[in-house]
Design an enzyme around this catalytic site. Structure first.
Site, PDB file in Angstrom:
ATOM      1  N   LYS A 173     -13.163 -22.909   6.004  1.00  0.00           N
ATOM      2  CA  LYS A 173     -13.298 -22.644   7.449  1.00  0.00           C
ATOM      3  C   LYS A 173     -12.548 -21.359   7.795  1.00  0.00           C
ATOM      4  O   LYS A 173     -11.318 -21.314   7.758  1.00  0.00           O
ATOM      5  CB  LYS A 173     -12.697 -23.786   8.279  1.00  0.00           C
ATOM      6  CG  LYS A 173     -12.919 -23.578   9.765  1.00  0.00           C
ATOM      7  CD  LYS A 173     -12.044 -24.447  10.634  1.00  0.00           C
ATOM      8  CE  LYS A 173     -10.994 -23.689  11.374  1.00  0.00           C
ATOM      9  NZ  LYS A 173     -11.427 -22.535  12.178  1.00  0.00           N
TER      10      LYS A 173
ATOM     11  N   GLU B 141     -12.183 -18.987  13.893  1.00  0.00           N
ATOM     12  CA  GLU B 141     -13.358 -18.890  14.768  1.00  0.00           C
ATOM     13  C   GLU B 141     -13.477 -17.499  15.376  1.00  0.00           C
ATOM     14  O   GLU B 141     -14.545 -17.090  15.813  1.00  0.00           O
ATOM     15  CB  GLU B 141     -13.346 -19.979  15.854  1.00  0.00           C
ATOM     16  CG  GLU B 141     -12.062 -20.154  16.640  1.00  0.00           C
ATOM     17  CD  GLU B 141     -11.033 -21.063  15.959  1.00  0.00           C
ATOM     18  OE1 GLU B 141     -10.681 -20.811  14.793  1.00  0.00           O
ATOM     19  OE2 GLU B 141     -10.564 -22.010  16.613  1.00  0.00           O
TER      20      GLU B 141
ATOM     21  N   GLY C 279      -1.819 -20.080   8.389  1.00  0.00           N
ATOM     22  CA  GLY C 279      -1.830 -19.976   9.844  1.00  0.00           C
ATOM     23  C   GLY C 279      -0.439 -20.216  10.391  1.00  0.00           C
ATOM     24  O   GLY C 279       0.562 -20.029   9.689  1.00  0.00           O
TER      25      GLY C 279
ATOM     26  N   GLU D 192       3.158 -24.151  13.645  1.00  0.00           N
ATOM     27  CA  GLU D 192       2.829 -25.284  14.517  1.00  0.00           C
ATOM     28  C   GLU D 192       1.592 -26.041  13.988  1.00  0.00           C
ATOM     29  O   GLU D 192       1.610 -27.262  13.855  1.00  0.00           O
ATOM     30  CB  GLU D 192       2.555 -24.726  15.911  1.00  0.00           C
ATOM     31  CG  GLU D 192       2.431 -25.747  16.981  1.00  0.00           C
ATOM     32  CD  GLU D 192       1.903 -25.107  18.263  1.00  0.00           C
ATOM     33  OE1 GLU D 192       1.936 -23.869  18.386  1.00  0.00           O
ATOM     34  OE2 GLU D 192       1.433 -25.874  19.120  1.00  0.00           O
TER      35      GLU D 192
ATOM     36  N   GLY E 189       0.397 -25.784  10.972  1.00  0.00           N
ATOM     37  CA  GLY E 189       0.753 -26.256   9.629  1.00  0.00           C
ATOM     38  C   GLY E 189       1.365 -27.647   9.670  1.00  0.00           C
ATOM     39  O   GLY E 189       1.074 -28.511   8.832  1.00  0.00           O
TER      40      GLY E 189
ATOM     41  N   GLU F  98       0.697 -21.708   4.012  1.00  0.00           N
ATOM     42  CA  GLU F  98       1.231 -20.339   4.163  1.00  0.00           C
ATOM     43  C   GLU F  98       1.382 -20.112   5.662  1.00  0.00           C
ATOM     44  O   GLU F  98       0.386 -19.953   6.366  1.00  0.00           O
ATOM     45  CB  GLU F  98       0.244 -19.302   3.600  1.00  0.00           C
ATOM     46  CG  GLU F  98      -0.126 -19.490   2.141  1.00  0.00           C
ATOM     47  CD  GLU F  98       0.988 -19.095   1.186  1.00  0.00           C
ATOM     48  OE1 GLU F  98       1.991 -18.526   1.649  1.00  0.00           O
ATOM     49  OE2 GLU F  98       0.858 -19.383  -0.004  1.00  0.00           O
TER      50      GLU F  98
ATOM     51  N   CYS G   7       1.860 -11.802   8.637  1.00  0.00           N
ATOM     52  CA  CYS G   7       2.797 -12.933   8.555  1.00  0.00           C
ATOM     53  C   CYS G   7       4.159 -12.506   8.042  1.00  0.00           C
ATOM     54  O   CYS G   7       5.179 -12.998   8.482  1.00  0.00           O
ATOM     55  CB  CYS G   7       2.213 -14.022   7.679  1.00  0.00           C
ATOM     56  SG  CYS G   7       1.746 -13.427   6.061  1.00  0.00           S
TER      57      CYS G   7
ATOM     58  N   GLU H  47       8.195 -16.047  16.253  1.00  0.00           N
ATOM     59  CA  GLU H  47       7.221 -15.090  15.723  1.00  0.00           C
ATOM     60  C   GLU H  47       6.362 -14.569  16.875  1.00  0.00           C
ATOM     61  O   GLU H  47       5.745 -15.343  17.593  1.00  0.00           O
ATOM     62  CB  GLU H  47       6.325 -15.791  14.694  1.00  0.00           C
ATOM     63  CG  GLU H  47       5.331 -14.855  14.057  1.00  0.00           C
ATOM     64  CD  GLU H  47       4.407 -15.564  13.073  1.00  0.00           C
ATOM     65  OE1 GLU H  47       3.862 -16.638  13.430  1.00  0.00           O
ATOM     66  OE2 GLU H  47       4.230 -15.051  11.967  1.00  0.00           O
TER      67      GLU H  47
HETATM   68  P1  NAD Z   1      -3.516 -20.653  13.806  1.00  0.00           P
HETATM   69  O1  NAD Z   1      -2.528 -21.577  13.181  1.00  0.00           O
HETATM   70  O2  NAD Z   1      -3.702 -20.705  15.255  1.00  0.00           O
HETATM   71  O3  NAD Z   1      -4.962 -20.893  13.172  1.00  0.00           O
HETATM   72  C1  NAD Z   1      -5.183 -20.802  11.785  1.00  0.00           C
HETATM   73  C2  NAD Z   1      -6.430 -21.602  11.439  1.00  0.00           C
HETATM   74  O4  NAD Z   1      -6.168 -22.980  11.699  1.00  0.00           O
HETATM   75  C3  NAD Z   1      -7.670 -21.234  12.247  1.00  0.00           C
HETATM   76  O5  NAD Z   1      -8.785 -21.257  11.394  1.00  0.00           O
HETATM   77  C4  NAD Z   1      -7.739 -22.351  13.280  1.00  0.00           C
HETATM   78  O6  NAD Z   1      -9.043 -22.601  13.735  1.00  0.00           O
HETATM   79  C5  NAD Z   1      -7.222 -23.528  12.480  1.00  0.00           C
HETATM   80  N1  NAD Z   1      -6.678 -24.632  13.287  1.00  0.00           N
HETATM   81  C6  NAD Z   1      -6.173 -24.583  14.538  1.00  0.00           C
HETATM   82  N2  NAD Z   1      -5.792 -25.828  14.930  1.00  0.00           N
HETATM   83  C7  NAD Z   1      -6.044 -26.660  13.888  1.00  0.00           C
HETATM   84  C8  NAD Z   1      -5.858 -28.067  13.674  1.00  0.00           C
HETATM   85  N3  NAD Z   1      -5.315 -28.846  14.586  1.00  0.00           N
HETATM   86  N4  NAD Z   1      -6.219 -28.576  12.478  1.00  0.00           N
HETATM   87  C9  NAD Z   1      -6.732 -27.790  11.523  1.00  0.00           C
HETATM   88  N5  NAD Z   1      -6.958 -26.464  11.673  1.00  0.00           N
HETATM   89  C10 NAD Z   1      -6.601 -25.909  12.844  1.00  0.00           C
HETATM   90  O7  NAD Z   1      -3.117 -19.195  13.303  1.00  0.00           O
HETATM   91  P2  NAD Z   1      -3.813 -17.819  13.666  1.00  0.00           P
HETATM   92  O8  NAD Z   1      -3.465 -17.491  15.074  1.00  0.00           O
HETATM   93  O9  NAD Z   1      -5.229 -17.828  13.239  1.00  0.00           O
HETATM   94  O10 NAD Z   1      -3.032 -16.827  12.671  1.00  0.00           O
HETATM   95  C11 NAD Z   1      -1.766 -16.356  12.921  1.00  0.00           C
HETATM   96  C12 NAD Z   1      -0.716 -17.178  12.191  1.00  0.00           C
HETATM   97  O11 NAD Z   1      -1.014 -17.232  10.806  1.00  0.00           O
HETATM   98  C13 NAD Z   1       0.663 -16.549  12.285  1.00  0.00           C
HETATM   99  O12 NAD Z   1       1.615 -17.549  12.528  1.00  0.00           O
HETATM  100  C14 NAD Z   1       0.875 -15.953  10.909  1.00  0.00           C
HETATM  101  O13 NAD Z   1       2.215 -15.801  10.528  1.00  0.00           O
HETATM  102  C15 NAD Z   1       0.150 -16.927  10.043  1.00  0.00           C
HETATM  103  N6  NAD Z   1      -0.216 -16.316   8.759  1.00  0.00           N
HETATM  104  C16 NAD Z   1       0.500 -16.646   7.644  1.00  0.00           C
HETATM  105  C17 NAD Z   1       0.203 -16.046   6.429  1.00  0.00           C
HETATM  106  C18 NAD Z   1       0.994 -16.359   5.177  1.00  0.00           C
HETATM  107  O14 NAD Z   1       0.536 -15.994   4.120  1.00  0.00           O
HETATM  108  N7  NAD Z   1       2.145 -17.003   5.270  1.00  0.00           N
HETATM  109  C19 NAD Z   1      -0.831 -15.107   6.355  1.00  0.00           C
HETATM  110  C20 NAD Z   1      -1.542 -14.799   7.504  1.00  0.00           C
HETATM  111  C21 NAD Z   1      -1.228 -15.416   8.708  1.00  0.00           C
END
Ligand code: NAD
Length: 503
Positions: free
Chosen positions: A174, A177, A227, A230, A232, A249, A283, A384
């Site tokens: 996935k 979006e 992502g 929160e 995670g 991650e 990130c 962050e």
């Molecule tokens: P996000 O956590 O909002 O979303 C990430 C993904 O999770 C999206 O595909 C989203 O649709 C999905 N998602 C949202 N709610 C969910 C749920 N309840 N259950 C399952 N999936 C769900 O993050 P974002 O805004 O897309 O990305 C930014 C974040 O990602 C930042 O915190 C950044 O630090 C982190 N990030 C970490 C790394 C790493 O390697 N550590 C790399 C890139 C981004």
């Protein structure tokens, strides 16, 4: 406008209820594509296809060399299409073309790296007294649910899909979006090179529907999530039902520490690179700059001068150094953090505003922003921001630098700048973070493990660790003395002990 479909069990399909979502170019606010919004039911169909494909052995039974040959073909196709993919990534994320080109090249490297790695010797052997010869072998985990963010869409896909396929797993992916376009292009390539139906499945849609189902389903053996911390946390809870293997991650608030004895120009250069690449939506961004007291003012002067020279603009303008933020919502979050910094009493010395001049008014651009005179308890120091906002902290000595560096819930990355090699290594070893550099910042290689300490995640992607992450480990004990143990031959045993008593 691109019409994007989903890829389930080898077919390109639309959501049954015809729900779609508009995909925007954040530099212009133009709609550039329309993506399907899958239901939970459609997610389950994709999971069932991946389950069936895994259980049939159509992928995992191939030799490592055969799987590797697919990975090399994928890398070649990505390379052939690099110009098209870079342009799409630029348009969908709002990043400068130069950055998008790097991302695609890194994705190519990642597929080549795992194609090469999977055929190399692995595992262990051991001998124990019984006599037994032991083997330790690596096997695929099974069905992997993968959930990705929007900041490096294709690259994050490569970091997950390449090692998972190399290890013999099947996949339901996935994308975010907000940024599905290049992932869909990657799946076209997976189809083109002939990956068997059901092995790779792509479902577009929301986090609370598609994402949550991938984390929760008892038909999924592993969830690999990149992502926010929160989300995670909610993935971990959802994955607890069938004790799914979980790789996370997550976010960061990483310290970049500059000692007075650092090479000044190099440290200034990397401080900028650490925070303003991808408009700070990285990130592992060096979002907290820790400066030794004696160089603080001179360093800030130089940094601010250079930050003001950064040309912010559209990704397709070759003079652009820094692009747009990914969406209006995200831009507003970043602007709220800037306001919070001002309200908390931090001193704004650069930027701080949305840019609407020079034809950028339709897009989501924010100035490179720098705060000084911060205190460790401030929201802008602890949380962050994920935008072009650098917070500067001041330290007196090595001990204080380490204390400040470790003083957030995160532990993703860190940098130390000093020309005293022993000091730099001493300090970096005390920092609770997984991705660290000395006299450099923001480095990422397919060869090097990627992941964080503390609330920055669980597990490690990339490198040999990335292949291990998508593998189970099995011990195989081979008996070298094929004869009964006699353990339950009680009659024989008592005769033997009687004999010993008589003697
Ligand atoms: P996000 O956590 O909002 O979303 C990430 C993904 O999770 C999206 O595909 C989203 O649709 C999905 N998602 C949202 N709610 C969910 C749920 N309840 N259950 C399952 N999936 C769900 O993050 P974002 O805004 O897309 O990305 C930014 C974040 O990602 C930042 O915190 C950044 O630090 C982190 N990030 C970490 C790394 C790493 O390697 N550590 C790399 C890139 C981004």
């Amino acid at each position: 406008m691109l019409k994007l479909k989903m890829f389930i069990n080898g077919e390109w399909v639309q959501a049954a209820d015809q729900e779609t979502r508009k995909v925007i170019n954040p530099a212009t606010n133009e709609v550039i594509a329309e993506a399907e919004r899958a239901s939970v039911e459609e997610t389950r169909t994709a999971i069932a296809a991946a389950r069936q494909a895994f259980d049939s052995g159509v992928w995992s039974d191939l030799s490592a060399a055969e799987r590797a040959s697919y990975l090399f073909k994928i890398a070649d196709k990505l390379e052939e299409k690099a110009a098209e993919l870079s342009a799409l990534e630029m348009a969908n994320v709002g990043k400068p073309l130069r950055e998008a080109e790097f991302d695609i090249a890194d994705a190519v490297d990642c597929f080549r790296y795992y194609g090469g790695l999977v055929t190399k010797p692995n595992g262990q052997t051991y001998e124990v007294a019984d006599p037994v010869q032991g083997l330790i072998v690596r096997e695929p985990v099974g069905v992997c649910g993968m959930i990705a963010p929007w900041n490096f869409p294709l690259l994050t896909g490569a970091w997950k899909i390449a090692p998972a396929l190399a290890a013999g797993n099947t996949i339901v992916f996935k994308p975010s979006e907000i940024t599905p376009i290049t992932t869909i292009k990657l799946f076209e390539i997976l189809e083109e090179v002939g990956i068997p139906a059901g092995v790779v499945n792509l479902v577009t849609g929301g986090g609370s529907t598609v994402g949550n189902e991938l984390a929760e389903s008892d038909q999924v053996d592993m969830v690999s999530f990149t992502g926010s911390t929160e989300v995670g946390r909610s993935i971990m809870k959802a994955a607890a039902g069938n004790i799914k293997k979980t790789a996370l991650e997550l976010g960061g608030k990483s310290p970049n520490i500059v000692f007075a004895d650092a090479d000044f120009e190099t440290a200034v250069d990397y401080a900028l690179y650490g925070i303003f690449v991808n408009a700070g939506q990285v990130c592992n961004a060096g979002s907290r700059l820790l400066l030794e007291e004696s160089i603080h003012d001179k360093f800030v002067d130089s940094l601010v001068r250079k930050a003001k020279d950064i040309r912010v603009g559209r990704g397709d303008d070759p003079t652009t150094d820094m692009g747009a933020l990914v969406s209006e919502g995200h831009m507003n979050t970043v602007l709220d953090y800037i306001q919070a910094g001002i309200d908390e009493g931090a001193e704004l010395v650069c930027g701080g505003k949305r840019i609407t001049s020079d034809g950028l008014g339709q897009g989501y651009f924010v100035e490179p922003t720098i705060f000084i005179n911060t205190t460790p308890d401030m929201k802008i120091v602890q949380e962050e921001i994920f935008g072009p906002v650098l917070v500067i902290q001041k330290f007196k000595d090595e001990a204080e630098a380490i204390e400040l560096a470790n003083d957030t819930p995160y532990g993703l990355a860190a940098g130390v700048f000093s020309q005293d090699g022993a000091k730099a290594l001493r300090v970096i070893k005390k920092i609770r973070a997984g991705i660290t550099s000395i006299n450099a910042y923001n480095l990422a290689y397919a060869e090097a493990p990627w992941g964080g300490y503390k609330q920055s995640g669980l597990g490690r992607g990339l490198g040999t660790f990335g292949l291990d992450e998508f593998s189970e480990v099995k011990q195989i004990n081979i008996n070298l003395d094929v004869s009964p143990t006699g353990w339950f031959d009680t009659e024989e045993a008592s005769k033997e002990s009687e004999l010993q008593v008589t003697r």
